[in-house]
Structures are given as structure tokens and as C-alpha cells.
Design a protein around this motif. Structure first.
Motif, PDB file in Angstrom:
ATOM      1  N   LEU A 144      -0.811   5.700  -3.067  1.00 39.64           N
ATOM      2  CA  LEU A 144      -0.242   6.812  -3.824  1.00 39.64           C
ATOM      3  C   LEU A 144      -1.168   8.001  -3.683  1.00 39.64           C
ATOM      4  CD1 LEU A 144       0.959   5.159  -7.146  1.00 39.64           C
ATOM      5  CD2 LEU A 144       2.352   6.026  -5.275  1.00 39.64           C
ATOM      6  N   ASN A 145      -0.586   9.154  -3.426  1.00 39.47           N
ATOM      7  CA  ASN A 145      -1.438  10.339  -3.398  1.00 39.47           C
ATOM      8  C   ASN A 145      -1.521  10.912  -4.811  1.00 39.47           C
ATOM      9  OD1 ASN A 145       0.873  11.884  -3.831  1.00 39.47           O
ATOM     10  ND2 ASN A 145       1.219  12.173  -1.654  1.00 39.47           N
ATOM     11  N   ASN A 146      -2.376  11.877  -4.995  1.00 42.16           N
ATOM     12  CA  ASN A 146      -2.626  12.434  -6.331  1.00 42.16           C
ATOM     13  C   ASN A 146      -1.472  13.272  -6.869  1.00 42.16           C
ATOM     14  OD1 ASN A 146      -5.148  11.271  -6.402  1.00 42.16           O
ATOM     15  ND2 ASN A 146      -6.143  13.030  -5.453  1.00 42.16           N
ATOM     16  N   TYR A 147      -0.517  13.600  -6.036  1.00 46.02           N
ATOM     17  CA  TYR A 147       0.537  14.518  -6.435  1.00 46.02           C
ATOM     18  C   TYR A 147       1.808  13.801  -6.846  1.00 46.02           C
ATOM     19  CZ  TYR A 147      -2.770  17.362  -3.931  1.00 46.02           C
ATOM     20  OH  TYR A 147      -3.928  17.949  -3.505  1.00 46.02           O
ATOM     21  N   GLY A 148       1.851  12.465  -6.810  1.00 41.70           N
ATOM     22  CA  GLY A 148       3.026  11.720  -7.210  1.00 41.70           C
ATOM     23  C   GLY A 148       4.172  11.849  -6.239  1.00 41.70           C
ATOM     24  N   GLU A 149       3.882  12.332  -5.037  1.00 36.21           N
ATOM     25  CA  GLU A 149       4.921  12.470  -4.022  1.00 36.21           C
ATOM     26  C   GLU A 149       5.076  11.154  -3.276  1.00 36.21           C
ATOM     27  OE1 GLU A 149       3.575  15.721  -1.687  1.00 36.21           O
ATOM     28  OE2 GLU A 149       3.696  17.133  -3.347  1.00 36.21           O
ATOM     29  N   ALA A 150       5.704  11.210  -2.114  1.00 33.68           N
ATOM     30  CA  ALA A 150       5.895  10.011  -1.303  1.00 33.68           C
ATOM     31  C   ALA A 150       4.545   9.383  -0.975  1.00 33.68           C
ATOM     32  CB  ALA A 150       6.637  10.369  -0.018  1.00 33.68           C
ATOM     33  N   PRO A 151       4.509   8.068  -0.837  1.00 33.15           N
ATOM     34  CA  PRO A 151       3.238   7.404  -0.499  1.00 33.15           C
ATOM     35  C   PRO A 151       2.666   7.913   0.821  1.00 33.15           C
ATOM     36  CG  PRO A 151       4.915   5.804  -1.115  1.00 33.15           C
ATOM     37  CD  PRO A 151       5.603   7.124  -0.989  1.00 33.15           C
ATOM     38  N   GLU A 152       1.370   7.841   0.928  1.00 32.82           N
ATOM     39  CA  GLU A 152       0.667   8.280   2.133  1.00 32.82           C
ATOM     40  C   GLU A 152       0.356   7.073   3.008  1.00 32.82           C
ATOM     41  OE1 GLU A 152      -3.687  10.236   3.195  1.00 32.82           O
ATOM     42  OE2 GLU A 152      -2.900  10.384   1.150  1.00 32.82           O
ATOM     43  N   LYS A 153       0.594   7.191   4.314  1.00 27.00           N
ATOM     44  CA  LYS A 153       0.279   6.118   5.261  1.00 27.00           C
ATOM     45  C   LYS A 153      -1.197   6.182   5.636  1.00 27.00           C
ATOM     46  CE  LYS A 153       4.697   5.787   7.635  1.00 27.00           C
ATOM     47  NZ  LYS A 153       5.427   6.028   8.879  1.00 27.00           N
ATOM     48  N   ILE A 154      -1.826   5.015   5.628  1.00 22.25           N
ATOM     49  CA  ILE A 154      -3.210   4.885   6.082  1.00 22.25           C
ATOM     50  C   ILE A 154      -3.201   3.852   7.204  1.00 22.25           C
ATOM     51  CG2 ILE A 154      -5.561   4.235   5.456  1.00 22.25           C
ATOM     52  CD1 ILE A 154      -4.633   6.726   3.975  1.00 22.25           C
TER      53      ILE A 154
END
Length: 177
Positions: A103-113
């Protein structure tokens, strides 16, 4: 299909149908070079030497054996449900690569790592690079009716601690049944 992974000297854990409270360790002592075909299924006889005896064990008893084919100590381990792979037709050199989502800090779509996997079992994967102990990962996602993605709580807890020992690293066993 796993017989090629079995080698003489590998550790094994044995459980007996007739003695449900008994587990005995042992080592692989011999592996038949030629399999036996029965109803289209090839079976290889593997002989195991017990580390200890027990008077309740009788010749001809049914036994289940888990043979440890590989083992690593102090590794980062996460549930397989957290690891995703790009399809073969992804292009741009990304085909088949593995990633996890955070989860990114902005509550947007998940971030791929992007992650590099090491060994894996039926339930867990070793992560060699891409994340570190304590990183919070998404174990699974639930798609609500509206079509947006929301993170589901993890049954393992939110940090990517996987199976951890007191030494700060996890232990993972890869086995053949």
C-alpha cells in the motif's frame, strides 16, 4: 515426479497410520533406480533408516514420509499468495518476473515491488531481494462490486515477517511427499 530431487542422506520425517501420535526422523538410505509401473503410475521404492526405534512399529505398517529436499535458515519468507508474476506475453523484458504489492501512503492503487524469489514450497516463498524484513505487503486483494481494489487483512499479520525464528530470520523446508 519428485523422485529426481531425492538423494541418499536426506532427512525425512515418518508418521504411521496405526500409531497416530508417533513421528520418527530418519535418512534416505536407498532409492531404486528403476520404477514400478502400476495402472499408469510409476512408483520408486525409497528405503529409509530410522534414527530411533519404537516397539509399536511393526513390519508392513503403512507409513507416510516427508523427505526434506532443501533447507535454508534465516531467510525472508512470505506466503505464496503475496507473490504475483507477469504473464509470458507481457513484453518489455518483464515476462515471468515476480512482484509483490504494497500500500502506498496515498491510499491509491497498490504499488508493485519487483522481487527475486529463491526457494519455494507449496505455501511459502523465500524472497532474496526487493523487500526487507518489516516491510508491509499485501497478502491478497478483494475486488468489491465497484471494481476498486482494497487490501484484505492478512491472516499472517501485515509485516512481511513470514515464518521467523528468534534470530531474526525465517526457516523454510522444501519437501517431497
Amino acid at each position: 515426479i519428485d523422485v529426481a530431487k531425492i538423494k541418499i542422506g536426506q532427512k525425512t520425517d515418518l508418521t504411521f497410520d496405526a500409531v497416530p501420535d508417533l513421528t520418527i526422523s530418519g535418512v534416505v538410505a536407498d532409492i531404486d533406480a528403476v520404477g514400478i509401473v502400476s495402472q499408469g503410475v510409476v512408483t520408486y521404492i525409497v528405503k529409509v533408516s530410522f534414527d530411533t526405534g519404537d516397539n509399536r512399529i511393526k513390519p508392513g505398517m503403512s507409513v507416510s514420509s516427508v523427505i526434506i529436499t532443501d533447507e535454508k535458515q534465516n531467510v525472508l519468507v512470505i506466503p505464496n499468495s503475496a507473490v504475483k508474476s507477469l504473464p509470458a506475453n507481457s513484453g518489455a523484458g518483464q515476462a515471468g518476473k515476480s512482484y509483490i504489492e504494497i500500500l502506498n501512503n496515498y491510499g491509491e492503487a497498490p504499488e508493485k515491488i519487483w522481487v527475486e524469489q529463491g526457494l519455494w514450497s507449496d505455501t511459502h516463498s523465500e524472497i532474496v531481494s526487493g523487500i526487507k524484513e518489516g516491510d508491509e505487503i499485501i497478502i491478497r486483494t478483494i475486488l468489491p462490486v465497484s471494481g476498486t481494489t482494497a487490501a484484505a487483512p492478512s491472516i499472517f499479520g501485515s509485516p512481511a515477517t513470514g515464518t521467523r525464528g528468534t534470530s531474526g530470520g525465517g526457516n523454510i523446508r522444501f519437501q517431497t511427499r
